[in-house]
Design a protein around this motif. Sequence first.
Motif, PDB file in Angstrom:
ATOM      1  N   THR A 272       0.830  -1.211   0.000  1.00 41.99           N
ATOM      2  CA  THR A 272       0.000   0.000   0.000  1.00 41.99           C
ATOM      3  C   THR A 272       0.858   1.253   0.000  1.00 41.99           C
ATOM      4  O   THR A 272       0.558   2.232  -0.697  1.00 41.99           O
ATOM      5  CB  THR A 272      -0.931  -0.003   1.216  1.00 41.99           C
ATOM      6  N   LEU A 273       1.932   1.246   0.761  1.00 50.49           N
ATOM      7  CA  LEU A 273       2.824   2.401   0.810  1.00 50.49           C
ATOM      8  C   LEU A 273       3.494   2.631  -0.537  1.00 50.49           C
ATOM      9  O   LEU A 273       3.674   3.775  -0.966  1.00 50.49           O
ATOM     10  CB  LEU A 273       3.876   2.206   1.906  1.00 50.49           C
ATOM     11  N   MET A 274       3.842   1.551  -1.238  1.00 50.08           N
ATOM     12  CA  MET A 274       4.410   1.712  -2.575  1.00 50.08           C
ATOM     13  C   MET A 274       3.407   2.331  -3.533  1.00 50.08           C
ATOM     14  O   MET A 274       3.770   3.151  -4.391  1.00 50.08           O
ATOM     15  CB  MET A 274       4.902   0.359  -3.101  1.00 50.08           C
ATOM     16  N   ARG A 275       2.141   1.960  -3.404  1.00 53.14           N
ATOM     17  CA  ARG A 275       1.141   2.558  -4.277  1.00 53.14           C
ATOM     18  C   ARG A 275       0.939   4.033  -3.954  1.00 53.14           C
ATOM     19  O   ARG A 275       0.859   4.874  -4.852  1.00 53.14           O
ATOM     20  CB  ARG A 275      -0.194   1.826  -4.142  1.00 53.14           C
ATOM     21  N   VAL A 276       0.885   4.352  -2.667  1.00 48.29           N
ATOM     22  CA  VAL A 276       0.674   5.739  -2.260  1.00 48.29           C
ATOM     23  C   VAL A 276       1.834   6.625  -2.693  1.00 48.29           C
ATOM     24  O   VAL A 276       1.649   7.790  -3.058  1.00 48.29           O
ATOM     25  CB  VAL A 276       0.451   5.814  -0.735  1.00 48.29           C
ATOM     26  N   THR A 277       3.051   6.089  -2.660  1.00 50.99           N
ATOM     27  CA  THR A 277       4.235   6.862  -3.050  1.00 50.99           C
ATOM     28  C   THR A 277       4.565   6.720  -4.527  1.00 50.99           C
ATOM     29  O   THR A 277       5.595   7.218  -4.982  1.00 50.99           O
ATOM     30  CB  THR A 277       5.448   6.434  -2.213  1.00 50.99           C
ATOM     31  N   GLY A 278       3.717   6.032  -5.301  1.00 59.85           N
ATOM     32  CA  GLY A 278       3.912   5.943  -6.737  1.00 59.85           C
ATOM     33  C   GLY A 278       4.995   4.984  -7.184  1.00 59.85           C
ATOM     34  O   GLY A 278       5.488   5.105  -8.311  1.00 59.85           O
ATOM     35  N   ARG A 279       5.365   4.001  -6.339  1.00 62.87           N
ATOM     36  CA  ARG A 279       6.447   3.085  -6.714  1.00 62.87           C
ATOM     37  C   ARG A 279       5.958   1.669  -7.013  1.00 62.87           C
ATOM     38  O   ARG A 279       6.755   0.820  -7.364  1.00 62.87           O
ATOM     39  CB  ARG A 279       7.492   3.012  -5.584  1.00 62.87           C
ATOM     40  N   LEU A 280       4.660   1.426  -6.862  1.00 66.76           N
ATOM     41  CA  LEU A 280       4.172   0.057  -7.010  1.00 66.76           C
ATOM     42  C   LEU A 280       4.323  -0.441  -8.438  1.00 66.76           C
ATOM     43  O   LEU A 280       4.766  -1.576  -8.668  1.00 66.76           O
ATOM     44  CB  LEU A 280       2.704  -0.024  -6.571  1.00 66.76           C
ATOM     45  N   ASP A 281       3.961   0.390  -9.411  1.00 66.46           N
ATOM     46  CA  ASP A 281       4.022  -0.054 -10.803  1.00 66.46           C
ATOM     47  C   ASP A 281       5.464  -0.347 -11.220  1.00 66.46           C
ATOM     48  O   ASP A 281       5.717  -1.298 -11.962  1.00 66.46           O
ATOM     49  CB  ASP A 281       3.409   1.000 -11.714  1.00 66.46           C
ATOM     50  N   ASP A 282       6.413   0.461 -10.729  1.00 65.77           N
ATOM     51  CA  ASP A 282       7.825   0.203 -11.054  1.00 65.77           C
ATOM     52  C   ASP A 282       8.277  -1.132 -10.477  1.00 65.77           C
ATOM     53  O   ASP A 282       9.021  -1.880 -11.123  1.00 65.77           O
ATOM     54  CB  ASP A 282       8.702   1.339 -10.516  1.00 65.77           C
ATOM     55  N   TRP A 283       7.833  -1.430  -9.258  1.00 64.90           N
ATOM     56  CA  TRP A 283       8.223  -2.707  -8.649  1.00 64.90           C
ATOM     57  C   TRP A 283       7.596  -3.881  -9.385  1.00 64.90           C
ATOM     58  O   TRP A 283       8.253  -4.889  -9.630  1.00 64.90           O
ATOM     59  CB  TRP A 283       7.794  -2.720  -7.182  1.00 64.90           C
ATOM     60  N   ILE A 284       6.327  -3.741  -9.767  1.00 62.53           N
ATOM     61  CA  ILE A 284       5.659  -4.817 -10.504  1.00 62.53           C
ATOM     62  C   ILE A 284       6.343  -5.049 -11.839  1.00 62.53           C
ATOM     63  O   ILE A 284       6.569  -6.197 -12.259  1.00 62.53           O
ATOM     64  CB  ILE A 284       4.169  -4.490 -10.698  1.00 62.53           C
TER      65      ILE A 284
END
Length: 452
Positions: A425-437
Amino acid sequence: MAIRISPFSTHVRRFPVALAVLASLWAAPACQAQITFEAVVKLALRNSPRAKAAENDVKRAQEGIAVTRDMYIPSAVIGGGLGDAYGITLTVPTIFTVTAQSLVFSMQQRAYVKAARADLEAAHYALADVRQQVEEDAATTYLSLDAAQGTASALEEQYDFAEKLAAIMQDRLRAHLESELEVLKYRRGELQIKLAKLDAENKVEDLRGHLASICGVSAAELKIVPETIPTIPPAGTSPPTERAAGEVPGLLAAAASQRAKELRARGDGEYTWRPQIGFGASYGRISPIENVSEFYNLHGNYNTASAGLSIQFPLVDKVRRAAAEESKLDARRAAMDLESLRSDQRAEGHKLERSFTELATKAELGDVNYEIANNQMLATEEESHHNNGGPVITPKEVENAHIEERQRFVEMLDAKLQVRVAQITLMRVTGRLDDWIRSLPAVNDAGPGMSN
């Protein structure tokens, strides 16, 4: 002499064959689709109705740009008619007419083109935001299903220990070593564990059904592969929330949408006291059957053509003025909503960062508690088998140690799951989730990681 074969003997000889066939069918394992973590994310993105709707919005925004830009491309129309007239004709009758017209210059239209481009930018950011929400849903569901399966298995074992303990307490009651009240308390504990087990099993089915629905496979055939769950980046490596908040697709989409409304309001306000230049051209074939030559001196030329520019300078238009004020108020409201969204985003980011430290500490405490309970269980089992002159370890104490160890294991699983979900959730809020995926190799492969 004919030999008669008894039907009973025939059935007897066929029975072992039928029994072998039934045994093989019973032993055949059910075909289940083993789906990896990366494949779940990819299938969720591919099958998500929300992602498809966002992609449709992008295409619609692209067509919106074409609508505003194509106003500068001449549109042609051909028409004609046939009839008769009495007396002089007010207009020159033609068999057919070809007309073309377009916009050449308009400050209002320029603002509309910029607004359409901002709408397209907002649609792209909205698509990215929806993709991250779908990715978060798929990832957290996969992690939750893995933890729920482990919890259900642990509670199944704990319930077996509780049943044994309840039987032991009944024996101790008959031997007058326990009171009825104490036996009832242990019976209550057994039922509580049973309820927790049933709840965990229902949760497993719910999560499996949700995961199957977002992946487009049957829930009965779905089987996850926990070994494929990747390492989640620690929350400490995230950039500052204030800087990252401006890069979140949801905020970028809202900002682009607000900018589009401002540009559209500017265009509505630039209608009056601004020149508008248009282009027009026409060609017609004058009708020779309506005695046109009696009223017009055509000199035998039945062709008519014209081309030129038209300039308009609107002075007063109260309807347009009211529409411009309405657009300004709409843009002002969008700016307020954007600022509110930014404030909520910053607050959510700070809250997640603060709670993550607490969750990580709980997870560490869960590990320690489980390690203690596991060591105590092993020590209790060892003492029950090898009495070294100390107090006698009863079966009651052994089963209590087993139940305590399983309970601490369940608590450890839940604490670790909360940390993992908070990280995603924190990755999504900080805009890093898509990069990690996208950094996961299997997500970029041609086919999903499914096997039977």
